[in-house]
Design an enzyme around this catalytic site. Structure first.
Site, PDB file in Angstrom:
ATOM      1  N   SER A 158       0.857  -1.189   0.000  1.00  0.00           N
ATOM      2  CA  SER A 158       0.000   0.000   0.000  1.00  0.00           C
ATOM      3  C   SER A 158       0.887   1.231   0.000  1.00  0.00           C
ATOM      4  O   SER A 158       2.030   1.190   0.468  1.00  0.00           O
ATOM      5  CB  SER A 158      -0.889   0.004   1.249  1.00  0.00           C
ATOM      6  OG  SER A 158      -1.501   1.268   1.446  1.00  0.00           O
ATOM      7  N   TYR A 200      -2.596  -0.937  10.039  1.00  0.00           N
ATOM      8  CA  TYR A 200      -2.520  -1.288   8.621  1.00  0.00           C
ATOM      9  C   TYR A 200      -1.221  -0.765   8.008  1.00  0.00           C
ATOM     10  O   TYR A 200      -0.493  -1.494   7.325  1.00  0.00           O
ATOM     11  CB  TYR A 200      -3.730  -0.701   7.904  1.00  0.00           C
ATOM     12  CG  TYR A 200      -3.761  -0.881   6.408  1.00  0.00           C
ATOM     13  CD1 TYR A 200      -4.225  -2.059   5.840  1.00  0.00           C
ATOM     14  CD2 TYR A 200      -3.356   0.144   5.544  1.00  0.00           C
ATOM     15  CE1 TYR A 200      -4.278  -2.226   4.465  1.00  0.00           C
ATOM     16  CE2 TYR A 200      -3.400  -0.017   4.171  1.00  0.00           C
ATOM     17  CZ  TYR A 200      -3.858  -1.200   3.635  1.00  0.00           C
ATOM     18  OH  TYR A 200      -3.895  -1.363   2.274  1.00  0.00           O
ATOM     19  N   LYS A 222       1.930  -2.945   6.453  1.00  0.00           N
ATOM     20  CA  LYS A 222       2.370  -2.843   5.063  1.00  0.00           C
ATOM     21  C   LYS A 222       3.837  -2.425   4.963  1.00  0.00           C
ATOM     22  O   LYS A 222       4.544  -2.820   4.029  1.00  0.00           O
ATOM     23  CB  LYS A 222       1.476  -1.858   4.306  1.00  0.00           C
ATOM     24  CG  LYS A 222       0.024  -2.317   4.172  1.00  0.00           C
ATOM     25  CD  LYS A 222      -0.099  -3.650   3.455  1.00  0.00           C
ATOM     26  CE  LYS A 222      -1.555  -4.039   3.244  1.00  0.00           C
ATOM     27  NZ  LYS A 222      -1.698  -5.305   2.509  1.00  0.00           N
TER      28      LYS A 222
END
Length: 257
Positions: free
Chosen positions: A141, A154, A158
């Site tokens: 991401s 998150y 990533k």
């Protein structure tokens, strides 16, 4: 038909980017194995995108090593090999930085980071046993390198995933296995249409994207297919960012009507 007779395994394949990748590889001749924790949605997707001869659905929780190993074993048993592995399954809780719970943090890293690590290991073992090399692609991401406190677990997962990509690329190069990453910007998936958009606001999201629109899952699938193809035969250890220009932007721009 770049992937005729190739076998592609995709986690998180029941919807969004995972489903778009499955459809793209099927359109280019591949056999596809899709894993997902949502068994009912997984079965429905398999029926919609292919046939029993081309698509194998396997209920999979990527945070569980036994499930990941079983996914790869099912691919080899059904189709004889694994040529491409796409570690795509992911979760993205949204909250203020100080409000994230330990449970949210643990689940996010277990699915996003541990899942990619386990998937890379399992696929690589099958590829080495097959003796034909292969390609492993991790779905990263733009948040792997940008500070977005509202999706902190998150983003952290990533960032770690990018190191899974780079370290695995070095370790597996002698076996003819390439490992790459794809780091999408803001893509029109169910995750983005839910709490993420409600919190950030669509206007704000578009204001930080020079191309002025969300990306589509099919556009990410196209990048994945390129990296898995012979056209990318000298690329390994890199993460490519199809993000509409988001990462190069250090200010916001007006939304274009």
């Amino acid at each position: 038909m770049r992937f005729t007779d190739k076998v592609v395994v995709i986690t998180g394949g029941a919807q969004g980017i995972g489903r778009a990748c499955a459809e793209r590889f099927l359109s280019e001749g591949a056999k596809v194995v899709i894993g997902d924790v949502d068994a009912s949605k997984l079965a429905r997707t398999a029926e919609e995108i292919g046939t029993a001869a081309t698509v194998l659905p396997v209920t999979t929780d990527v945070a569980r090593k036994a499930d990941v190993d079983a996914l790869i074993a099912a691919a080899v048993e059904q189709f004889g090999r694994v040529d491409v592995m796409i570690n795509n399954a992911g979760v993205c809780p949204v909250a203020d930085f100080l409000d994230f719970t330990e449970e949210q943090y643990d689940q996010t890293l277990a699915v996003n980071l541990k899942g990619a690590f386990l998937g890379t290991q399992a696929a690589a073992r099958a590829m080495i046993a097959g003796g034909r090399g292969g390609v492993i692609i991790n779905m990263s991401s733009i948040n792997s390198g940008l500070a977005n406190p509202s999706v902190a677990p998150y983003a952290i997962s990533k960032g770690g995933m990018n190191q899974v990509t780079s370290t695995a690329a070095v370790a597996l190069a002698p076996h003819g296995i390439r490992v790459c990453g794809v780091g999408p910007g803001t893509i029109a998936t169910d995750i983005i249409k839910g709490a993420f958009t409600e919190r950030a606001g669509m206007e704000a999201i578009l204001a930080r994207t020079p191309m002025g629109r969300l990306g589509e899952p099919e556009e990410i699938a196209g990048v994945v297919a390129f990296l898995a193809s012979p056209d990318a035969s000298y690329i390994t250890g890199e993460t490519i960012y199809p993000d509409g220009g988001r990462r190069i932007l250090n200010y916001t721009v007006p939304v274009r009507e």
